[in-house]
Design a protein around this motif. Structure first.
Motif, PDB file in Angstrom:
ATOM      1  N   ARG A 105       0.818  -1.209   0.000  1.00  0.00           N
ATOM      2  CA  ARG A 105       0.000   0.000   0.000  1.00  0.00           C
ATOM      3  C   ARG A 105       0.855   1.265   0.000  1.00  0.00           C
ATOM      4  O   ARG A 105       0.550   2.229  -0.678  1.00  0.00           O
ATOM      5  CB  ARG A 105      -0.921  -0.020   1.203  1.00  0.00           C
ATOM      6  CG  ARG A 105      -1.899   1.126   1.173  1.00  0.00           C
ATOM      7  CD  ARG A 105      -2.914   0.994   2.250  1.00  0.00           C
ATOM      8  NE  ARG A 105      -3.932   2.006   2.012  1.00  0.00           N
ATOM      9  CZ  ARG A 105      -4.819   2.347   2.878  1.00  0.00           C
ATOM     10  NH1 ARG A 105      -4.851   1.754   4.039  1.00  0.00           N
ATOM     11  NH2 ARG A 105      -5.698   3.273   2.604  1.00  0.00           N
ATOM     12  N   GLN A 106       1.967   1.246   0.757  1.00  0.00           N
ATOM     13  CA  GLN A 106       2.844   2.415   0.799  1.00  0.00           C
ATOM     14  C   GLN A 106       3.450   2.684  -0.572  1.00  0.00           C
ATOM     15  O   GLN A 106       3.534   3.824  -0.994  1.00  0.00           O
ATOM     16  CB  GLN A 106       3.952   2.225   1.819  1.00  0.00           C
ATOM     17  CG  GLN A 106       4.845   3.454   1.928  1.00  0.00           C
ATOM     18  CD  GLN A 106       5.956   3.273   2.955  1.00  0.00           C
ATOM     19  OE1 GLN A 106       6.109   2.199   3.523  1.00  0.00           O
ATOM     20  NE2 GLN A 106       6.690   4.323   3.189  1.00  0.00           N
ATOM     21  N   GLN A 107       3.852   1.635  -1.288  1.00  0.00           N
ATOM     22  CA  GLN A 107       4.405   1.813  -2.623  1.00  0.00           C
ATOM     23  C   GLN A 107       3.365   2.411  -3.562  1.00  0.00           C
ATOM     24  O   GLN A 107       3.661   3.279  -4.356  1.00  0.00           O
ATOM     25  CB  GLN A 107       4.900   0.484  -3.184  1.00  0.00           C
ATOM     26  CG  GLN A 107       6.158  -0.004  -2.511  1.00  0.00           C
ATOM     27  CD  GLN A 107       6.546  -1.382  -2.986  1.00  0.00           C
ATOM     28  OE1 GLN A 107       5.714  -2.159  -3.441  1.00  0.00           O
ATOM     29  NE2 GLN A 107       7.820  -1.687  -2.868  1.00  0.00           N
ATOM     30  N   LYS A 108       2.124   1.927  -3.468  1.00  0.00           N
ATOM     31  CA  LYS A 108       1.060   2.457  -4.320  1.00  0.00           C
ATOM     32  C   LYS A 108       0.827   3.926  -4.020  1.00  0.00           C
ATOM     33  O   LYS A 108       0.687   4.732  -4.917  1.00  0.00           O
ATOM     34  CB  LYS A 108      -0.239   1.663  -4.121  1.00  0.00           C
ATOM     35  CG  LYS A 108      -0.177   0.276  -4.709  1.00  0.00           C
ATOM     36  CD  LYS A 108      -1.460  -0.475  -4.467  1.00  0.00           C
ATOM     37  CE  LYS A 108      -1.338  -1.897  -4.999  1.00  0.00           C
ATOM     38  NZ  LYS A 108      -2.533  -2.672  -4.747  1.00  0.00           N
ATOM     39  N   THR A 109       0.797   4.263  -2.749  1.00  0.00           N
ATOM     40  CA  THR A 109       0.607   5.654  -2.356  1.00  0.00           C
ATOM     41  C   THR A 109       1.763   6.510  -2.843  1.00  0.00           C
ATOM     42  O   THR A 109       1.557   7.584  -3.400  1.00  0.00           O
ATOM     43  CB  THR A 109       0.474   5.767  -0.823  1.00  0.00           C
ATOM     44  OG1 THR A 109      -0.601   4.938  -0.404  1.00  0.00           O
ATOM     45  CG2 THR A 109       0.234   7.187  -0.393  1.00  0.00           C
ATOM     46  N   THR A 110       2.988   6.011  -2.680  1.00  0.00           N
ATOM     47  CA  THR A 110       4.167   6.761  -3.109  1.00  0.00           C
ATOM     48  C   THR A 110       4.146   6.985  -4.604  1.00  0.00           C
ATOM     49  O   THR A 110       4.358   8.091  -5.078  1.00  0.00           O
ATOM     50  CB  THR A 110       5.457   6.017  -2.705  1.00  0.00           C
ATOM     51  OG1 THR A 110       5.453   5.847  -1.304  1.00  0.00           O
ATOM     52  CG2 THR A 110       6.681   6.790  -3.122  1.00  0.00           C
ATOM     53  N   SER A 111       3.857   5.939  -5.385  1.00  0.00           N
ATOM     54  CA  SER A 111       3.884   6.099  -6.837  1.00  0.00           C
ATOM     55  C   SER A 111       2.736   6.972  -7.307  1.00  0.00           C
ATOM     56  O   SER A 111       2.909   7.794  -8.196  1.00  0.00           O
ATOM     57  CB  SER A 111       3.870   4.746  -7.539  1.00  0.00           C
ATOM     58  OG  SER A 111       2.697   4.046  -7.257  1.00  0.00           O
ATOM     59  N   LEU A 153      12.997   3.721  -9.618  1.00  0.00           N
ATOM     60  CA  LEU A 153      13.616   2.839 -10.612  1.00  0.00           C
ATOM     61  C   LEU A 153      14.700   1.979  -9.989  1.00  0.00           C
ATOM     62  O   LEU A 153      14.957   0.872 -10.458  1.00  0.00           O
ATOM     63  CB  LEU A 153      14.265   3.664 -11.736  1.00  0.00           C
ATOM     64  CG  LEU A 153      13.368   4.239 -12.805  1.00  0.00           C
ATOM     65  CD1 LEU A 153      14.194   5.096 -13.754  1.00  0.00           C
ATOM     66  CD2 LEU A 153      12.635   3.153 -13.569  1.00  0.00           C
ATOM     67  N   ARG A 154      15.336   2.485  -8.960  1.00  0.00           N
ATOM     68  CA  ARG A 154      16.454   1.781  -8.331  1.00  0.00           C
ATOM     69  C   ARG A 154      16.007   0.778  -7.270  1.00  0.00           C
ATOM     70  O   ARG A 154      16.828   0.039  -6.735  1.00  0.00           O
ATOM     71  CB  ARG A 154      17.404   2.796  -7.707  1.00  0.00           C
ATOM     72  CG  ARG A 154      18.094   3.638  -8.758  1.00  0.00           C
ATOM     73  CD  ARG A 154      19.133   4.550  -8.138  1.00  0.00           C
ATOM     74  NE  ARG A 154      19.899   5.211  -9.168  1.00  0.00           N
ATOM     75  CZ  ARG A 154      19.906   6.521  -9.356  1.00  0.00           C
ATOM     76  NH1 ARG A 154      19.195   7.316  -8.567  1.00  0.00           N
ATOM     77  NH2 ARG A 154      20.627   7.051 -10.324  1.00  0.00           N
ATOM     78  N   ARG A 155      14.730   0.744  -6.966  1.00  0.00           N
ATOM     79  CA  ARG A 155      14.231  -0.188  -5.955  1.00  0.00           C
ATOM     80  C   ARG A 155      14.221  -1.607  -6.501  1.00  0.00           C
ATOM     81  O   ARG A 155      14.111  -1.835  -7.696  1.00  0.00           O
ATOM     82  CB  ARG A 155      12.826   0.200  -5.515  1.00  0.00           C
ATOM     83  CG  ARG A 155      12.821   1.482  -4.730  1.00  0.00           C
ATOM     84  CD  ARG A 155      11.491   1.729  -4.117  1.00  0.00           C
ATOM     85  NE  ARG A 155      11.521   3.019  -3.436  1.00  0.00           N
ATOM     86  CZ  ARG A 155      10.447   3.686  -3.111  1.00  0.00           C
ATOM     87  NH1 ARG A 155       9.254   3.213  -3.377  1.00  0.00           N
ATOM     88  NH2 ARG A 155      10.545   4.840  -2.497  1.00  0.00           N
ATOM     89  N   VAL A 156      14.282  -2.538  -5.586  1.00  0.00           N
ATOM     90  CA  VAL A 156      14.299  -3.943  -5.964  1.00  0.00           C
ATOM     91  C   VAL A 156      12.921  -4.404  -6.433  1.00  0.00           C
ATOM     92  O   VAL A 156      12.811  -5.268  -7.295  1.00  0.00           O
ATOM     93  CB  VAL A 156      14.790  -4.809  -4.778  1.00  0.00           C
ATOM     94  CG1 VAL A 156      14.757  -6.272  -5.125  1.00  0.00           C
ATOM     95  CG2 VAL A 156      16.182  -4.386  -4.362  1.00  0.00           C
ATOM     96  N   ILE A 167      18.476   8.668 -16.818  1.00  0.00           N
ATOM     97  CA  ILE A 167      19.006   7.851 -17.913  1.00  0.00           C
ATOM     98  C   ILE A 167      19.781   6.624 -17.414  1.00  0.00           C
ATOM     99  O   ILE A 167      19.483   5.495 -17.848  1.00  0.00           O
ATOM    100  CB  ILE A 167      19.798   8.711 -18.906  1.00  0.00           C
ATOM    101  CG1 ILE A 167      18.816   9.637 -19.643  1.00  0.00           C
ATOM    102  CG2 ILE A 167      20.573   7.842 -19.899  1.00  0.00           C
ATOM    103  CD1 ILE A 167      19.445  10.678 -20.542  1.00  0.00           C
ATOM    104  N   PRO A 168      20.759   6.747 -16.513  1.00  0.00           N
ATOM    105  CA  PRO A 168      21.478   5.537 -16.074  1.00  0.00           C
ATOM    106  C   PRO A 168      20.579   4.440 -15.488  1.00  0.00           C
ATOM    107  O   PRO A 168      20.707   3.277 -15.879  1.00  0.00           O
ATOM    108  CB  PRO A 168      22.493   6.068 -15.065  1.00  0.00           C
ATOM    109  CG  PRO A 168      22.748   7.471 -15.525  1.00  0.00           C
ATOM    110  CD  PRO A 168      21.393   7.968 -15.992  1.00  0.00           C
ATOM    111  N   PRO A 169      19.625   4.759 -14.591  1.00  0.00           N
ATOM    112  CA  PRO A 169      18.791   3.665 -14.082  1.00  0.00           C
ATOM    113  C   PRO A 169      17.840   3.088 -15.142  1.00  0.00           C
ATOM    114  O   PRO A 169      17.483   1.918 -15.081  1.00  0.00           O
ATOM    115  CB  PRO A 169      18.025   4.266 -12.910  1.00  0.00           C
ATOM    116  CG  PRO A 169      18.183   5.721 -13.011  1.00  0.00           C
ATOM    117  CD  PRO A 169      19.408   5.991 -13.828  1.00  0.00           C
TER     118      PRO A 169
END
Length: 127
Positions: free
Chosen positions: A2-8, A34-37, A68-70
């Motif tokens: 839920r936290q990820q959904k809220t954050t995104s 983008l850098r998260r697992v 660009i790099p990630p």
């Protein structure tokens, strides 16, 4: 989760409202995602960056935010095909109309990664 959904959701909504005022700073939360697992976080961030990259006036902010790099890393990661497709499409959009973005994309190693992605996908474009 839920936290990820809220954050995104928050990130995308905030970006659409604050791009002119905040520029690259408004995009950095997506670059961090983008850098998260979590493949889910990566897909959401890649989709949001793709949506933002459709407008040329946002390209500089996306590049300056360090996206660009990630995005290039996502092309060669074990992430989902959807995330890889969004990353490739975003890099394509960023390459249109800006030699600075072209240089940054090439320096990040995108060209071999994109070629390999085409080869491994077996798409008509790779033949």
């Amino acid at each position: 989760s839920r936290q990820q959904k809220t954050t995104s959701s928050f990130s995308v909504a905030s970006l659409q409202k604050n791009m002119a005022a905040e520029g690259a700073a408004a995009i950095r939360p997506l670059v961090d995602m983008l850098r998260r697992v979590s493949p889910e976080s990566q897909v959401r961030a890649a989709v949001a960056l793709f949506d933002l990259s459709r407008r040329v006036e946002r390209h500089t902010a996306i590049r300056e935010a360090g996206a660009i790099p990630p995005l290039v890393e996502l092309l060669t990661s074990s992430g989902t095909d959807g995330a890889k497709e969004c990353a490739a499409a975003t890099l394509h959009n960023l390459s249109l109309g800006s030699s600075e973005s072209d240089i940054a994309i090439a320096k990040a190693g995108a060209i071999p990664s994109l070629v390999e992605l085409l080869r491994s996908s077996g798409t008509a474009g790779a033949k």
